[in-house]
Design an enzyme around this catalytic site. Structure first.
Site, mmCIF file in Angstrom:
data_model
loop_
_atom_site.group_PDB
_atom_site.id
_atom_site.type_symbol
_atom_site.label_atom_id
_atom_site.label_comp_id
_atom_site.label_asym_id
_atom_site.label_seq_id
_atom_site.Cartn_x
_atom_site.Cartn_y
_atom_site.Cartn_z
ATOM 1 N N ASP A 133 44.568 47.827 21.327
ATOM 2 C CA ASP A 133 45.754 48.638 21.537
ATOM 3 C C ASP A 133 45.364 49.868 22.264
ATOM 4 O OD1 ASP A 133 44.636 49.413 19.413
ATOM 5 O OD2 ASP A 133 46.673 50.243 18.322
ATOM 6 N N ASP A 168 46.705 55.317 21.967
ATOM 7 C CA ASP A 168 46.514 54.378 20.966
ATOM 8 C C ASP A 168 47.856 54.147 20.347
ATOM 9 O OD1 ASP A 168 44.055 53.076 19.319
ATOM 10 O OD2 ASP A 168 45.749 53.750 17.888
ATOM 11 N N LEU A 169 48.163 52.916 20.246
ATOM 12 C CA LEU A 169 49.345 52.600 19.573
ATOM 13 C C LEU A 169 49.610 52.658 18.238
ATOM 14 C CD1 LEU A 169 50.503 49.144 21.659
ATOM 15 C CD2 LEU A 169 50.793 51.530 22.395
#
Length: 511
Positions: free
Chosen positions: A408, A365-366
């Site tokens: 994301d 996950d960004l």
């Protein structure tokens, strides 16, 4: 007959075989393809047209009726295609111009049917006269050829329709592309009567070469040399580069002879281009050792017709592949989507169950993606996601898979792992790759990500459980300060459960 179908085409040809050659073929086209106007052209000039006009009739069940005219031009009503009638050597350069009402476009399948109908021009006694006589246009009632020859033409015509019907069934039933192409090659060999038939397509890796995808007839000595040839070699190369039928009837002395076939003793060959979405991508070629072999206009039209069907098969296959890709891939990044990723994980687990190797699922996950979206806009966010997807692919082995789950969130599958060391090395390599600064819309961004890892460890492991555990580990990585990775452990799950229970207790207490 329903438009776009070969069903009952033989019956229609039989109905029209005794009519005037010109009018008969045009009426056949009207009925078979639901046209408004069918026109026979010679050197681009109109010879005769058949129109369909709605008549107001007092009788019940009024229907469309063909109207024949010698007018020099016909109105352009809607979609229009022009199909060559007869071989490319025809001195009269005949063609059928077929027009529909507005809003009724011609499909690739319709064009294949039209090519079959165009072949009817050379499958009738008057049609042959139209293409070969020096004088004016003849009708079916004048100067008929001998009965035996006419019967042979009609038998050949029926054989062609049988073969094309079989190809059409294979297309409609979505048979494997390889089977359809083999059927086309076999049909061309049987009907044209040549022992060497090959279908070649442009090499996707090296477009200066053509590779053979289906074929027969070469000797064992030259077979290894014929799997791949240059696009500027032989009749097949000319058909490919010039996009037209090429006929060679004195093969041994022709400049279009393939040098590697010099000792094969070929006497004649012809090659027709194969297209996909209007672009030439290959050629269908026949050749023979028979002395004195020449190709009639009928045989030339046969080869062109088979090449059209190969074009339809290839276009259909490409469309099907494209639809399948869209169904299982993320439109923005081109990565597999959740459905395809879960399927790949399931298959990887099935393979690993038969060995001592393990399977790993990484969930990434960004970090701070929402802030980037809010400050620079969604277009900037999308641009960043494309960059991240590219970096993920570059960080993995060809056998590994990366997917985008939406937003994301990304997932990575590592298969056939001997130890956790490789998983750790991969996580570190991904994090180093993702943290490199990137310019987005003139602004330098320092992206990063948190990664959770789950490993297959028992017979109860499945795709859903691995993804769930990797997701839990990813949140543990974020809690540890972001920009790092964590391997899932049972204590993480217990912590998540306790946290959920605590949140529920707070909610109830507030109520």
């Amino acid at each position: 007959m329903a438009p776009g179908s070969l069903r009952d085409l033989r019956h229609l040809l039989g109905t029209y075989q005794n009519a005037s050659a010109i009018t008969g073929v045009l009426q056949l086209a009207i009925d078979a393809l639901d046209l408004e106007v069918a026109t026979l052209l010679r050197h681009g000039e109109t010879v005769m047209s058949v129109h369909v006009r709605q008549r107001a009739c007092a009788e019940a069940g009024s229907e469309r009726r063909p109207q024949t005219t010698d007018a020099a031009s016909t109105p352009l009503l809607g979609p229009c295609i022009v199909i060559p009638a007869g071989g490319m050597r025809s001195r009269r350069e005949c063609a059928l111009r077929l027009q529909r009402a507005p809003g009724s476009p011609f499909t690739e399948q319709d064009q294949a049917i039209a090519a079959v109908i165009a072949a009817a021009v050379v499958y009738t006694e008057a049609g042959l006269e139209l293409l070969t006589r020096e004088g004016g246009w003849a009708s079916a009632e004048t100067d008929g050829m001998e009965t035996g020859r006419l019967r042979k033409l009609l038998r050949d015509r029926d054989a062609l329709l049988d073969q094309l019907s079989g190809i059409q069934r294979a297309l409609s039933q979505r048979a494997p592309l390889r089977d359809i192409l083999d059927t086309i090659v076999d049909a061309a060999s049987e009907l044209i009567g040549d022992e060497t038939v090959n279908l070649r397509l442009r090499d996707p890796v090296d477009p200066t070469h053509l590779i053979r995808v289906a074929g027969r007839g070469y000797s064992a000595e030259v077979e290894p040399f014929m799997a791949r040839i240059r696009t500027d070699e032989g009749a097949v190369g000319r058909a490919f580069t010039e996009g037209r039928l090429i006929v060679v009837e004195n093969y041994q002395t022709s400049p279009d002879r393939l040098q590697v076939l010099g000792g094969e003793g070929l006497e004649a060959a012809m090659s027709a281009p194969v297209e996909e979405n209007g672009h030439v991508i290959g050629a269908l070629t026949v050749a023979t050792h028979r002395r004195g072999r020449t190709y009639s206009l009928t045989e030339q039209q046969m080869l062109v017709t088979f090449a059209v069907h190969a074009s339809v098969a290839l276009t259909n296959a490409r469309i099907a592949d494209s639809m399948a890709h869209l169904a299982f891939h993320d439109a923005l990044t081109g990565l597999p989507n959740r459905a395809l990723f879960i399927d790949r994980v399931t298959q990887a687990l099935a393979r690993s169950s038969r060995t001592t190797r393990i399977t790993a699922v990484l969930f990434a996950d960004l970090d701070n993606f929402k802030a980037i979206n809010d400050s620079l806009g969604h277009a900037a966010g999308d641009e960043l996601l494309v960059v991240i997807a590219r970096r993920l692919r570059e960080s993995l082995r060809p056998s590994d898979s990366a997917a985008r789950f939406g937003g994301d969130e990304f997932a990575i599958l590592l298969e056939d792992i001997g130890s956790e060391v490789r998983v750790v090395n991969t996580c570190e390599r991904i994090l180093v790759s993702l943290v490199a600064p990137v310019a987005i819309q003139g602004t330098m961004i320092d992206p990063g990500a948190s990664i959770g890892v789950a490993l297959s460890g028992d017979a109860l492991s499945n795709a859903d459980s691995l993804l769930r555990d990797a997701d839990v580990a990813m949140y543990a990585a974020k809690a540890a300060g972001k920009g790092t990775y964590k391997l899932f452990s049972s204590t993480m799950q217990a912590h998540v459960v306790r946290r959920m229970q605590l949140e529920s207790d707070f909610s109830q207490a507030l109520d």
